[in-house]
Structures are given as C-alpha cells and as structure tokens.
Write a protein that holds these residues in place. Structure first.
Motif, PDB file in Angstrom:
ATOM      1  N   PRO A 225       0.826  -1.215   0.000  1.00  0.00           N
ATOM      2  CA  PRO A 225       0.000   0.000   0.000  1.00  0.00           C
ATOM      3  C   PRO A 225       0.857   1.261   0.000  1.00  0.00           C
ATOM      4  N   VAL A 226       0.317   2.305  -0.598  1.00  0.00           N
ATOM      5  CA  VAL A 226       1.046   3.560  -0.772  1.00  0.00           C
ATOM      6  C   VAL A 226       0.215   4.708  -0.211  1.00  0.00           C
ATOM      7  N   ALA A 227       0.863   5.620   0.510  1.00  0.00           N
ATOM      8  CA  ALA A 227       0.208   6.830   1.008  1.00  0.00           C
ATOM      9  C   ALA A 227       0.581   8.002   0.113  1.00  0.00           C
ATOM     10  N   LEU A 228      -0.427   8.770  -0.290  1.00  0.00           N
ATOM     11  CA  LEU A 228      -0.241   9.914  -1.179  1.00  0.00           C
ATOM     12  C   LEU A 228      -1.041  11.091  -0.648  1.00  0.00           C
ATOM     13  N   SER A 229      -0.822  12.248  -1.227  1.00  0.00           N
ATOM     14  CA  SER A 229      -1.647  13.410  -0.901  1.00  0.00           C
ATOM     15  C   SER A 229      -1.983  14.152  -2.185  1.00  0.00           C
ATOM     16  N   CYS A 230      -3.102  14.861  -2.155  1.00  0.00           N
ATOM     17  CA  CYS A 230      -3.500  15.628  -3.330  1.00  0.00           C
ATOM     18  C   CYS A 230      -4.437  16.750  -2.908  1.00  0.00           C
ATOM     19  N   SER A 231      -4.613  17.683  -3.798  1.00  0.00           N
ATOM     20  CA  SER A 231      -5.604  18.735  -3.627  1.00  0.00           C
ATOM     21  C   SER A 231      -6.485  18.746  -4.867  1.00  0.00           C
ATOM     22  N   ALA A 232      -7.713  18.261  -4.715  1.00  0.00           N
ATOM     23  CA  ALA A 232      -8.634  18.277  -5.851  1.00  0.00           C
ATOM     24  C   ALA A 232      -8.998  19.702  -6.228  1.00  0.00           C
ATOM     25  N   LEU A 233      -8.903  20.621  -5.266  1.00  0.00           N
ATOM     26  CA  LEU A 233      -9.246  22.018  -5.523  1.00  0.00           C
ATOM     27  C   LEU A 233      -8.188  22.699  -6.377  1.00  0.00           C
ATOM     28  N   GLU A 234      -6.907  22.473  -6.034  1.00  0.00           N
ATOM     29  CA  GLU A 234      -5.818  23.128  -6.753  1.00  0.00           C
ATOM     30  C   GLU A 234      -5.155  22.227  -7.790  1.00  0.00           C
ATOM     31  N   GLY A 235      -5.415  20.929  -7.713  1.00  0.00           N
ATOM     32  CA  GLY A 235      -4.873  20.008  -8.704  1.00  0.00           C
ATOM     33  C   GLY A 235      -3.561  19.353  -8.333  1.00  0.00           C
ATOM     34  N   GLY A 236      -2.934  19.787  -7.264  1.00  0.00           N
ATOM     35  CA  GLY A 236      -1.650  19.221  -6.879  1.00  0.00           C
ATOM     36  C   GLY A 236      -1.764  17.761  -6.468  1.00  0.00           C
ATOM     37  N   GLY A 237      -0.868  16.930  -6.982  1.00  0.00           N
ATOM     38  CA  GLY A 237      -0.818  15.522  -6.618  1.00  0.00           C
ATOM     39  C   GLY A 237      -1.791  14.625  -7.357  1.00  0.00           C
ATOM     40  N   LEU A 238      -2.694  15.195  -8.137  1.00  0.00           N
ATOM     41  CA  LEU A 238      -3.707  14.375  -8.801  1.00  0.00           C
ATOM     42  C   LEU A 238      -3.118  13.515  -9.916  1.00  0.00           C
ATOM     43  N   ASP A 239      -2.212  14.099 -10.697  1.00  0.00           N
ATOM     44  CA  ASP A 239      -1.599  13.314 -11.774  1.00  0.00           C
ATOM     45  C   ASP A 239      -0.827  12.129 -11.212  1.00  0.00           C
ATOM     46  N   GLU A 240      -0.132  12.349 -10.094  1.00  0.00           N
ATOM     47  CA  GLU A 240       0.597  11.236  -9.482  1.00  0.00           C
ATOM     48  C   GLU A 240      -0.371  10.160  -9.002  1.00  0.00           C
ATOM     49  N   ALA A 241      -1.486  10.576  -8.404  1.00  0.00           N
ATOM     50  CA  ALA A 241      -2.469   9.601  -7.932  1.00  0.00           C
ATOM     51  C   ALA A 241      -3.000   8.763  -9.091  1.00  0.00           C
ATOM     52  N   VAL A 242      -3.324   9.419 -10.199  1.00  0.00           N
ATOM     53  CA  VAL A 242      -3.821   8.685 -11.365  1.00  0.00           C
ATOM     54  C   VAL A 242      -2.742   7.762 -11.920  1.00  0.00           C
ATOM     55  N   ASP A 243      -1.512   8.246 -11.987  1.00  0.00           N
ATOM     56  CA  ASP A 243      -0.414   7.412 -12.481  1.00  0.00           C
ATOM     57  C   ASP A 243      -0.233   6.171 -11.604  1.00  0.00           C
ATOM     58  N   ARG A 244      -0.369   6.346 -10.297  1.00  0.00           N
ATOM     59  CA  ARG A 244      -0.224   5.214  -9.381  1.00  0.00           C
ATOM     60  C   ARG A 244      -1.350   4.200  -9.579  1.00  0.00           C
ATOM     61  N   ILE A 245      -2.565   4.696  -9.768  1.00  0.00           N
ATOM     62  CA  ILE A 245      -3.691   3.792 -10.015  1.00  0.00           C
ATOM     63  C   ILE A 245      -3.478   3.031 -11.318  1.00  0.00           C
ATOM     64  N   GLU A 246      -3.000   3.740 -12.335  1.00  0.00           N
ATOM     65  CA  GLU A 246      -2.730   3.077 -13.613  1.00  0.00           C
ATOM     66  C   GLU A 246      -1.615   2.043 -13.467  1.00  0.00           C
ATOM     67  N   ALA A 247      -0.631   2.343 -12.624  1.00  0.00           N
ATOM     68  CA  ALA A 247       0.453   1.385 -12.398  1.00  0.00           C
ATOM     69  C   ALA A 247      -0.074   0.123 -11.721  1.00  0.00           C
ATOM     70  N   ARG A 248      -1.021   0.287 -10.797  1.00  0.00           N
ATOM     71  CA  ARG A 248      -1.596  -0.909 -10.167  1.00  0.00           C
ATOM     72  C   ARG A 248      -2.397  -1.713 -11.186  1.00  0.00           C
ATOM     73  N   ALA A 249      -3.134  -1.032 -12.060  1.00  0.00           N
ATOM     74  CA  ALA A 249      -3.881  -1.748 -13.093  1.00  0.00           C
ATOM     75  C   ALA A 249      -2.935  -2.578 -13.960  1.00  0.00           C
ATOM     76  N   ALA A 250      -1.788  -1.992 -14.309  1.00  0.00           N
ATOM     77  CA  ALA A 250      -0.798  -2.728 -15.103  1.00  0.00           C
ATOM     78  C   ALA A 250      -0.212  -3.884 -14.303  1.00  0.00           C
ATOM     79  N   TRP A 251       0.001  -3.668 -13.007  1.00  0.00           N
ATOM     80  CA  TRP A 251       0.538  -4.718 -12.132  1.00  0.00           C
ATOM     81  C   TRP A 251      -0.416  -5.910 -12.073  1.00  0.00           C
TER      82      TRP A 251
END
Length: 333
Positions: free
Chosen positions: A230-256
């Motif tokens: 498991p991985v801990a991340l942070s993001c701000s949906a309001l400002e957009g920070g960290g969202l691309d990383e969160a999506v990339d991580r989800i996509e990496a799990r899908a590939a895994w």
C-alpha cells in the motif's frame, strides 16, 4: 432457456448495450433494479462479467473528506487521457422514499453531452458496508462498457469495508487534521486500501503531518497476501496538486494486476463474484439459506456465471420454502 441460448442472448444484449450509448445503459440498469433475477438480466450480467473492459476503483472514506470533489477531478484527468469513465455514487437513503437522498447530479459535475462519462447514484438503504444492494451488478455492467469505473461509497466511516469485495483498486481518503488516520489504524480499515490518499493537501502543515503518520502506519503493516504494498499519497482536488501522481499510481496498479496474463486480476474478480453471490443469498435467505446454497453447488458459480447461478439457487430455495409453507428466511423461527 438453455445455457448456450442464455450465453448467446447475453452476448447479443451486451453488444447492443455497448452500441446503444448512455440511454441503453440507463435502461439496462433500471431493468436490473426492477427484475434482478430475470433470465435476460442474469444472461446480460454474466456476459458482462465474462467480458470486462475496464478497471474498477473504489473511493471510500468518511463524510466531508472530499470524495465527490475528487471524483470530479479524476473524471477530468481520465477524459483528458482519452479514457471513458463510469461512476456509481452511493448515497444516503431517504427515510420516506428509500431513494438516494443527495443524488448524483448535485455532487458530481459531468457534461450530459459527453458520451464518455456516465454517472449513476444508488441508495444505500439499510446496508452498513458503504455500498448499495445492486452496486456489484451495476459495476459489472459498467465495467464491460467503460475504461474506468469509479465507485464512491456512502461515507459512513469505519464500517465501509464492502468496497474491497468490488473494486480492483481501493483508495481510502483521509482528511488532514481530523484524527481519521488514528481512527482507521485502530479500526483495521487500513488493511483494506491499496492507496491511502490525504485530501485537501492545500491545507499545508496538517496535510503533511497526516501523510507522514499514514506512511509510518503503512510501514508497520504486515505484507499483503497478493504481494501488493500500500502507498500513502496526498493531493488537492481544488488546486490540482498531486492528482496526476495519484492517477499514475492507479494506472500502475492496473498494469501490475494485468501482468502475467492477468492471472492475479482474474483471481481477484472471481473472489469478488463469489463474495457478492454469498452476500446476496445471505441477505435473502439468512445464514442457513446460505449453507443450503453451498450444498446446492454455489462453488460452481464461476462455471455457469455468478448471476445465473445465484438466481437459480435462489429459485430452488424459494421453491423449498414454498413447499414447506414458509416464505420467510430459512433461519428465522
């Protein structure tokens, strides 16, 4: 209807559904809600179960953590990458009507003209696990149509664990400064998610402290049986920070999960289907009814399709109750 006829009919119905757009999907979901055990419904659902097209992400966490805002942001990011997105938003129930109290349109902003986005809200009613009774069938259908399916749980707190029996990837949302991290660690909810996401990272220091606490907690967690860390991340949906990383991580799990021919994903989804069948039969017939279902061959559900198997076993149990003058749950006095 014979098994080959049901399979052919289900495949044809699924092809028509995929070609029919959002209106066809809405009609199919309404049909599932009205007649979940109808032969045409179970044939369609089993066809969809056998032909998944997308990855399912479950978003869970307490009320006010920002799940709906995050859903809006994720929809935009996946659409920008050319992926279609289906959303199941599980809402609290109206005590008067039993329907969804908040409704998807009030919380999730989507373009009704965008054929690549579909949002459906469902009422949790009396269920305490964060999902609605028909969340799994609806997810199965939407998974066969969309590239990504987001399931947002109702937001009831520490009891939201059913999403682990539905989603390929579970994201637990935690609000900084709320004490949620400690409560989740104490309750065992931390054993469920593949990602723990601190929302509202724009709050600064409280978000950084929450992220550090979660990383520390996850570092002490025992290894997962499937080998995922498991991985801990942070993001701000309001400002957009960290969202691309969160999506990339989800996509990496899908590939895994899809590696090595998707064997791990197939095992996970087979376990989900069996968990749904057992839960549905237990809800209808009680624990003794579930035991009877196991004796009737529930374990072979994957061979004929989980939805047709559950409907067939339900019919057999109802017939047994009727012949005995019952009409109540098997384990009721």
């Amino acid at each position: 209807m014979s098994a080959p006829q049901a399979e052919a009919g289900g495949a044809a119905a699924l092809a028509a559904l995929r070609a029919g757009g959002k209106a066809a999907l809405a009609r199919a979901l309404a049909r599932i809600e009205a007649r979940p055990d109808a032969p045409d419904v179970t044939a369609l659902l089993d066809a969809a179960h056998a032909a998944p097209a997308g990855h399912v992400i479950g978003l869970t966490g307490p009320p006010g953590v920002g799940k709906s805002t995050l859903v809006n942001a994720l929809i935009g990011l996946w659409r920008a990458r050319g992926l279609s997105v289906g959303v199941i938003a599980v809402d609290p129930s109206s005590r008067r009507s039993g329907g969804a109290l908040l409704g998807d349109r009030t919380r999730i902003d989507s373009d009704p003209e965008d054929a690549g986005v579909f949002v459906r809200s469902m009422a949790a009613r009396d269920r305490l696990g964060g999902l609605a009774e028909l969340s799994y069938p609806a997810m199965t259908l939407m998974r066969a149509v969309f590239d990504r399916v987001l399931v947002e749980t109702v937001g009831v707190g520490q009891s939201e664990t059913e999403v682990a029996d539905l989603a390929d990837t579970v994201v637990l949302c935690v609000q900084p400064g709320s004490g949620d991290a400690l409560q989740f660690m104490k309750s065992g909810v931390m054993e469920i998610p593949h990602f723990v996401l601190v929302t509202k990272a724009d709050l600064g220091a409280p978000a950084r402290r929450a992220l550090a606490d979660l990383k520390g907690a996850l570092s002490l967690a025992p290894p997962r049986p499937d080998g995922w860390t498991p991985v801990a991340l942070s993001c701000s949906a309001l400002e957009g920070g960290g969202l691309d990383e969160a999506v990339d991580r989800i996509e990496a799990r899908a590939a895994w999960l899809a590696a090595d021919g998707g064997a791990a994903l197939a095992r996970l989804r087979a376990a989900h289907a069996m968990a749904w069948a057992r839960s549905a039969l237990r809800a209808r017939f009680g624990t003794e009814g579930l035991a009877a279902a196991e004796r009737l061959g529930l374990a072979r559900a994957q061979d004929v399709g989980p939805f047709a198997a559950a409907a067939s076993i339900s019919g057999a149990l109802r017939a047994a109750l009727d012949s005995a003058g019952g009409g109540r749950k098997v384990d009721e006095p």
